[in-house]
Design an enzyme around this catalytic site. Structure first.
Site, PDB file in Angstrom:
ATOM      1  N   ARG A  49      48.125  76.069 -35.864  1.00 33.51           N
ATOM      2  CA  ARG A  49      47.940  75.486 -34.526  1.00 33.51           C
ATOM      3  C   ARG A  49      46.755  74.525 -34.555  1.00 33.51           C
ATOM      4  O   ARG A  49      46.780  73.449 -33.975  1.00 33.51           O
ATOM      5  CB  ARG A  49      47.744  76.584 -33.470  1.00 33.51           C
ATOM      6  CG  ARG A  49      47.343  76.056 -32.107  1.00 33.51           C
ATOM      7  CD  ARG A  49      47.690  76.980 -30.936  1.00 33.51           C
ATOM      8  NE  ARG A  49      47.530  78.377 -31.197  1.00 33.51           N
ATOM      9  CZ  ARG A  49      46.354  79.049 -31.256  1.00 33.51           C
ATOM     10  NH1 ARG A  49      45.223  78.416 -31.052  1.00 33.51           N
ATOM     11  NH2 ARG A  49      46.324  80.343 -31.503  1.00 33.51           N
ATOM     12  N   TYR A 101      57.873  56.565 -16.346  1.00 37.48           N
ATOM     13  CA  TYR A 101      58.860  57.592 -16.662  1.00 37.48           C
ATOM     14  C   TYR A 101      58.732  58.712 -15.625  1.00 37.48           C
ATOM     15  O   TYR A 101      57.625  59.201 -15.364  1.00 37.48           O
ATOM     16  CB  TYR A 101      58.606  58.114 -18.083  1.00 37.48           C
ATOM     17  CG  TYR A 101      59.441  59.316 -18.439  1.00 37.48           C
ATOM     18  CD1 TYR A 101      60.837  59.260 -18.362  1.00 37.48           C
ATOM     19  CD2 TYR A 101      58.855  60.499 -18.849  1.00 37.48           C
ATOM     20  CE1 TYR A 101      61.609  60.360 -18.679  1.00 37.48           C
ATOM     21  CE2 TYR A 101      59.621  61.609 -19.174  1.00 37.48           C
ATOM     22  CZ  TYR A 101      60.998  61.530 -19.086  1.00 37.48           C
ATOM     23  OH  TYR A 101      61.753  62.621 -19.394  1.00 37.48           O
ATOM     24  N   ASP A 173      51.112  54.180 -22.136  1.00 39.80           N
ATOM     25  CA  ASP A 173      52.288  54.803 -22.749  1.00 39.80           C
ATOM     26  C   ASP A 173      53.060  53.671 -23.420  1.00 39.80           C
ATOM     27  O   ASP A 173      53.673  52.838 -22.756  1.00 39.80           O
ATOM     28  CB  ASP A 173      53.129  55.503 -21.665  1.00 39.80           C
ATOM     29  CG  ASP A 173      54.319  56.260 -22.249  1.00 39.80           C
ATOM     30  OD1 ASP A 173      54.817  55.842 -23.315  1.00 39.80           O
ATOM     31  OD2 ASP A 173      54.762  57.245 -21.636  1.00 39.80           O
ATOM     32  N   LYS A 198      61.397  58.807 -29.409  1.00 41.59           N
ATOM     33  CA  LYS A 198      62.134  57.543 -29.254  1.00 41.59           C
ATOM     34  C   LYS A 198      62.078  56.716 -30.548  1.00 41.59           C
ATOM     35  O   LYS A 198      62.513  57.178 -31.574  1.00 41.59           O
ATOM     36  CB  LYS A 198      61.594  56.776 -28.050  1.00 41.59           C
ATOM     37  CG  LYS A 198      61.262  57.656 -26.845  1.00 41.59           C
ATOM     38  CD  LYS A 198      62.460  58.391 -26.287  1.00 41.59           C
ATOM     39  CE  LYS A 198      62.028  59.246 -25.095  1.00 41.59           C
ATOM     40  NZ  LYS A 198      63.041  60.129 -24.612  1.00 41.59           N
TER      41      LYS A 198
HETATM   42  C1  LIG Z   1      58.105  56.181 -21.580  1.00 40.78           C
HETATM   43  C2  LIG Z   1      58.249  57.643 -21.829  1.00 40.78           C
HETATM   44  N1  LIG Z   1      57.143  58.388 -21.927  1.00 40.78           N
HETATM   45  C3  LIG Z   1      57.220  59.719 -22.142  1.00 40.78           C
HETATM   46  C4  LIG Z   1      58.435  60.362 -22.227  1.00 40.78           C
HETATM   47  C5  LIG Z   1      58.479  61.855 -22.440  1.00 40.78           C
HETATM   48  O1  LIG Z   1      58.771  62.137 -23.781  1.00 40.78           O
HETATM   49  P1  LIG Z   1      59.467  63.484 -24.303  1.00 40.78           P
HETATM   50  O2  LIG Z   1      60.860  63.474 -23.796  1.00 40.78           O
HETATM   51  O3  LIG Z   1      59.348  63.348 -25.794  1.00 40.78           O
HETATM   52  O4  LIG Z   1      58.682  64.619 -23.771  1.00 40.78           O
HETATM   53  C6  LIG Z   1      59.612  59.628 -22.127  1.00 40.78           C
HETATM   54  C7  LIG Z   1      60.916  60.303 -22.233  1.00 40.78           C
HETATM   55  O5  LIG Z   1      61.955  59.731 -21.978  1.00 40.78           O
HETATM   56  C8  LIG Z   1      59.505  58.226 -21.913  1.00 40.78           C
HETATM   57  O6  LIG Z   1      60.610  57.463 -21.801  1.00 40.78           O
END
Ligand SMILES: Cc1ncc(COP(=O)(O)O)c(C=O)c1O
Length: 382
Positions: A49, A101, A173, A198
């Site tokens: 961890r 998101y 992000d 992604k």
């Molecule tokens: C721009 C963006 N940030 C964060 C996330 C969250 O990621 P995760 O699904 O890996 O938790 C997503 C998920 O679609 C996203 O599109």
């Protein structure tokens, strides 16, 4: 590592032969614990961890690709964003892009607000709105650019100046762009977050996230969050992301070429309206995209007339899969209101400009003519 370019870093940063065996691929250390060398002494790891050799290699790769001070791998993009807000305290204020998101909004609304942290959502593409939202207790401004699904850009360098003038930090992000297409830290941001699920993984076979900080205090904080909160990426997932990173620049080039071709096709289609893709000269922030991004990517969205039209379109697709998520080698199409933005209230969706006919595409790396033919036959069925 010397200042190699992105494609070299993607293959080699963190990915060098194993010193013990010479294996050219990073071994997957499937171990929860490590033998100690005495009382209070170890070989660099004591419990997975807190740290694991496979995770170390991924974090080394991400740090190099992003030009950060340190990188930290988490179990999902949401765990990474949770780590980011774990830096905050009761009474702190956060400014967040309106069009982020929806899972980020859910985290902020359902959990973070409960800790007495105040959050305002503003259109961060409007610099005056960002300035007006700043308060003496604002600690963090969190943005996504391009935004999801409307592909609205925020000027990272300009927002960073405002944020720093108020003594706060800027997090970006960068999931839609990856380090190949946008370098937020170079533009003045303090912290970058990713859903590695992604483009970074790139094959839709895992869930992960990462935070890359630019300062020693970020490293201290995120190491503590990994150890104390425990939402870490597993060694096997770290290996998958490391493998994905090796082809990231190559994949992004093909995503981009296909994205441009698909956008050019959709732009003239009579059934398609409000196409949002930063690579179109008609995009209101095309100049900013040229300045801030190293390419336009392969995410876009558009409107059909109604939810029924969107349903018929999605049902008729043969190569594109009707699915949430993005950034994998395969092309995906999703109905925004009932997938990525299902957890957002209808009023907030309306305020964001996401209507019932909006469809988002993540254009993959298949043959672009086949993709366009697929879209063409599905639009004919609408
Ligand atoms: C721009 C963006 N940030 C964060 C996330 C969250 O990621 P995760 O699904 O890996 O938790 C997503 C998920 O679609 C996203 O599109």
């Amino acid at each position: 590592m010397p200042p190699y370019k992105c494609s070299t870093l993607a293959v080699h940063a963190g990915q060098y032969p194993d010193p013990q065996t010479g294996a050219v691929n990073v071994p997957i250390y499937l171990t929860s614990t490590f033998e100690l060398t005495g009382i209070g002494t170890d070989r660099g790891w004591d419990y997975s961890r807190a740290g694991n050799p496979t995770r170390d290699r991924l974090e080394e790769a991400l740090k190099a690709l992003e030009g950060g001070y340190s990188a930290h791998a988490f179990a999902s993009g949401m765990a990474a964003i949770s780590a980011l807000v774990a830096m905050l305290h009761t009474g702190d204020h956060v400014v967040c892009s309106l069009d982020v998101y929806a899972g980020t909004v859910r985290l902020f609304e359902e959990i973070v607000k409960g800790y007495g942290i105040q959050i305002d959502y503003v259109d961060t593409s409007n610099l005056k709105a960002v300035e007006a939202a700043m308060r003496p207790n604002t600690k963090l401004v969190h943005i996504e650019t391009p935004s999801n699904p409307l592909m609205v850009l925020t000027d990272i360098a300009a927002v960073a100046k405002i944020v720093h003038a108020h003594g706060a930090e800027l997090s970006v992000d960068n999931t839609f762009m990856s380090p190949v297409l946008q370098s937020p830290l170079e533009l003045g941001a303090d912290i970058v977050v990713y859903s590695t699920t992604k483009y970074m993984n790139g094959h839709s076979d895992g869930i992960g996230g990462a935070v890359i900080g630019s300062k020693p205090e970020h490293k201290e904080r995120f190491l503590m969050v990994q150890k104390a909160a425990g939402g870490i990426m597993s060694p096997f997932e770290c290996f998958l992301v490391l493998r994905g990173l090796r082809t990231l620049p190559l994949r992004i080039r093909q995503h981009e070429e296909n994205g441009r071709a698909v956008a050019a096709y959709l732009q003239t289609h009579p059934k398609v309206s409000k196409l949002a893709y930063p690579g179109l000269k008609t995009h209101p922030q095309y100049e900013l995209a040229l300045r801030q991004q190293k390419g336009f990517g392969s995410m876009m969205s558009f409107e059909l007339k109604s939810r029924d039209e969107a349903a018929r379109f999605l049902a008729a697709l043969k190569i594109f899969t009707n699915a949430e998520s993005l950034g994998g080698v395969e092309s995906l199409a999703a109905h925004s209101a009932t997938t990525t933005h299902a957890s957002v209230s209808a009023e907030m969706r309306a305020a964001m400009g996401i209507n019932e006919g909006r469809v988002r595409l993540s254009v993959g790396i298949e043959d672009k003519e086949d993709l366009i033919a697929d879209l063409d036959q599905a639009l004919a069925a609408v």
